[in-house]
Design an enzyme around this catalytic site. Structure first.
Site, mmCIF file in Angstrom:
data_model
loop_
_atom_site.group_PDB
_atom_site.id
_atom_site.type_symbol
_atom_site.label_atom_id
_atom_site.label_comp_id
_atom_site.label_asym_id
_atom_site.label_seq_id
_atom_site.Cartn_x
_atom_site.Cartn_y
_atom_site.Cartn_z
ATOM 1 N N GLU A 110 0.889 -1.281 0.206
ATOM 2 C CA GLU A 110 0.102 -0.143 -0.086
ATOM 3 C C GLU A 110 0.846 1.303 -0.164
ATOM 4 O O GLU A 110 0.409 2.152 -0.720
ATOM 5 C CB GLU A 110 -0.990 -0.017 1.249
ATOM 6 C CG GLU A 110 -1.975 -1.195 1.167
ATOM 7 C CD GLU A 110 -2.733 -1.253 -0.286
ATOM 8 O OE1 GLU A 110 -3.321 -0.002 -0.429
ATOM 9 O OE2 GLU A 110 -3.195 -2.301 -0.542
ATOM 10 N N HIS A 126 1.637 2.394 -3.383
ATOM 11 C CA HIS A 126 0.519 3.198 -4.195
ATOM 12 C C HIS A 126 0.755 4.743 -3.448
ATOM 13 O O HIS A 126 0.767 5.715 -4.266
ATOM 14 C CB HIS A 126 -0.666 2.761 -3.747
ATOM 15 C CG HIS A 126 -1.355 1.583 -4.354
ATOM 16 N ND1 HIS A 126 -1.015 1.261 -5.540
ATOM 17 C CD2 HIS A 126 -1.328 0.256 -3.801
ATOM 18 C CE1 HIS A 126 -1.259 -0.285 -6.013
ATOM 19 N NE2 HIS A 126 -1.627 -0.551 -4.779
#
Length: 368
Positions: free
Chosen positions: A68, A71
Site C-alpha cells: 500500500e 501506491h
C-alpha cells in the site's frame, strides 16, 4: 466499512489503521502455518510450527503495508493527499483523496503496488537461498515469497477495484480520453471477475472444500460490491459534470451578529429558519460560522451569557469557495474538512451559501 478500526501510528506522515477483521486474517495465517510448516519441516516441535505461523502472519502484515505504501508514495509524488491506510480482512486499502490527474499517473500509482509485492517476494526468495540459513528461516521466507508473488498476480487481474483494474482504466482513459467511460468499463470488468470468483467458490463448496469456497465467495462479494459502488459513483459524477457552485448555492444569506447571545441566536434564527448553521459577521465583516455542531458543545445554562462570537468556528479560507468552482470541489472540501456548509464568496462580497443538504435537494429535483 472501516468503522471498527484502530489508529496504530503514522508512516511517512500517513495515518495507519487496523480494522478488526484483520485479526481474523492474522489468526488464519498463523493457524495455516500449523498445517503448512510440518509438511516442509517434519519432526519439529509443535510450538515451533506455531511460532513460525505467527512470524509469517506478522511478515504478511508488513508485506501488505509495504504494498500500500507503494501506491501512496507515487500518489504523493503527484501531490495527491492520502487520508489513511487501512489493513483489513482482504488485505489493505490506501484511501487516496483525489483521482489521478492523468492516465500516466493512474497507471504508475496502480502498478506500484504489484511491483513492490514482486520485489518483496524476490527479497524473501533471496533470504531463503542464503547459504547456511536456519531451516525455520528458509521455510518462512519461502512461504512469504509464495504469498507475495500470488498477491501480485491476483492484484494484476484487470478488474476494478484491483490494481490491474486501475491499470486497465488508465489504458482505456488514455485511449478514449474519457475518464468516466474508462472507469465504467473497468468496473464492469471487475464485476465480471467477481462473479467468476463466486462461481469458483460455489463449486468448491459443492466439492466439499468449505474453507476455500467460503473465502472465494467472500472475496467475490466484496469485489462485486466495490465495483458496483464505483459504477454508481461515476454515474453521480457525470450527473454533476458542468455544475458550478453558483448554480446550487442559496443566494439569500441570513447572518448572525457576533455580539448576540446564543439564546438570541437559537430563538430568533435556528428555530425560526430551521437552518443548521449561519455565517457570523462583526461590523459587516465575515468572521466565522455557527452551526448546531458548536451549539451542542455548550451547556444550555450558558446560552444566555455566551455570545455567538465566543462559540463560533472562526472563518478560514477553507470555509469559503468561489461561485465559479465546480460543485464537486465544494463536495470534496466539505467531506475532507467535515463541514456541512461553505460560504460562497467572490472577492470581498458574500454571494451565498452552499450546503450538503442543498446539493442533495438540487440533485433530487434535477433527476425528477
Amino acid at each position: 466499512m472501516f468503522g471498527n478500526s484502530w489508529h496504530i501510528g503514522r508512516i511517512f506522515g500517513i495515518p495507519l489503521r487496523v480494522h478488526i477483521s484483520w485479526f481474523l486474517v492474522f489468526a488464519l495465517v498463523a493457524w495455516q502455518g500449523r498445517s503448512y510448516f510440518p509438511y516442509v519441516l517434519p519432526q519439529f516441535p509443535s510450538w515451533e510450527y506455531w511460532t513460525m505461523g505467527i512470524v509469517a502472519a506478522l511478515l504478511l502484515f508488513a508485506s501488505v503495508l509495504v504494498h500500500e505504501l507503494g501506491h501512496c508514495l507515487v500518489a504523493l509524488r503527484y501531490r495527491i493527499p492520502i487520508a489513511q491506510i487501512t489493513l483489513f480482512i482482504f488485505g489493505g486499502m490506501a484511501q487516496i483523496r483525489r483521482e489521478a490527474p492523468t492516465p500516466k499517473a493512474e497507471f504508475l500509482i496502480a502498478i506500484a503496488g504489484p511491483i513492490v509485492s514482486v520485489g518483496v517476494g524476490v527479497g524473501f526468495w533471496l533470504f531463503a537461498a542464503l547459504p547456511g540459513a536456519p531451516p525455520e528461516m528458509t521455510a518462512v521466507s519461502e512461504h512469504l515469497r509464495n504469498i507475495n508473488l500470488m498477491l501480485a498476480i491476483f492484484n494484476l487481474v484487470p478488474g476494478y477495484p484491483l490494481d490491474g483494474g486501475r491499470v486497465l482504466r488508465a489504458a482505456l482513459w488514455a485511449w478514449s480520453k474519457n475518464f468516466h467511460k474508462a472507469t465504467r468499463q473497468a468496473a464492469r470488468a471487475g464485476q465480471g471477475f467477481a462473479v467468476l470468483l463466486m462461481l469458483v467458490g460455489a463449486w468448491d463448496l459443492v466439492a466439499g472444500l468449505a474453507i476455500g469456497g467460503v473465502w472465494f465467495l467472500l472475496i467475490g462479494a466484496f469485489l462485486y460490491t466495490a465495483a458496483h459502488n464505483t459504477h454508481r459513483q461515476v454515474a453521480f459524477q457525470e450527473s454533476v459534470t458542468g455544475l458550478r457552485v453558483g448554480d446550487v448555492m442559496t443566494s439569500e444569506v441570513v447572518v448572525l451578529e457576533a455580539g448576540m447571545t446564543l439564546d438570541e441566536a437559537v430563538d430568533n434564527y435556528f428555530l425560526r429558519f430551521g437552518y443548521g448553521g449561519f455565517p457570523v459577521v462583526h461590523n459587516g465583516r465575515l468572521v466565522g460560522m455557527l452551526t448546531l455542531k458548536e451549539l451542542k458543545t455548550i451547556p444550555r445554562s450558558q446560552w444566555g451569557t455566551l455570545t455567538v462570537g465566543e462559540v463560533m468556528a472562526p472563518h478560514s479560507l477553507q470555509a469559503e469557495i468561489h461561485p465559479d468552482e465546480p460543485i464537486t470541489a465544494a463536495m470534496e472540501r466539505m467531506f475532507h474538512d467535515d463541514r456541512s456548509r461553505l460560504v460562497v464568496r467572490d472577492g470581498d462580497k458574500v454571494r451565498g451559501l452552499v450546503t450538503r443538504s442543498g446539493i442533495a435537494r438540487f440533485l433530487d429535483l434535477r433527476q425528477r
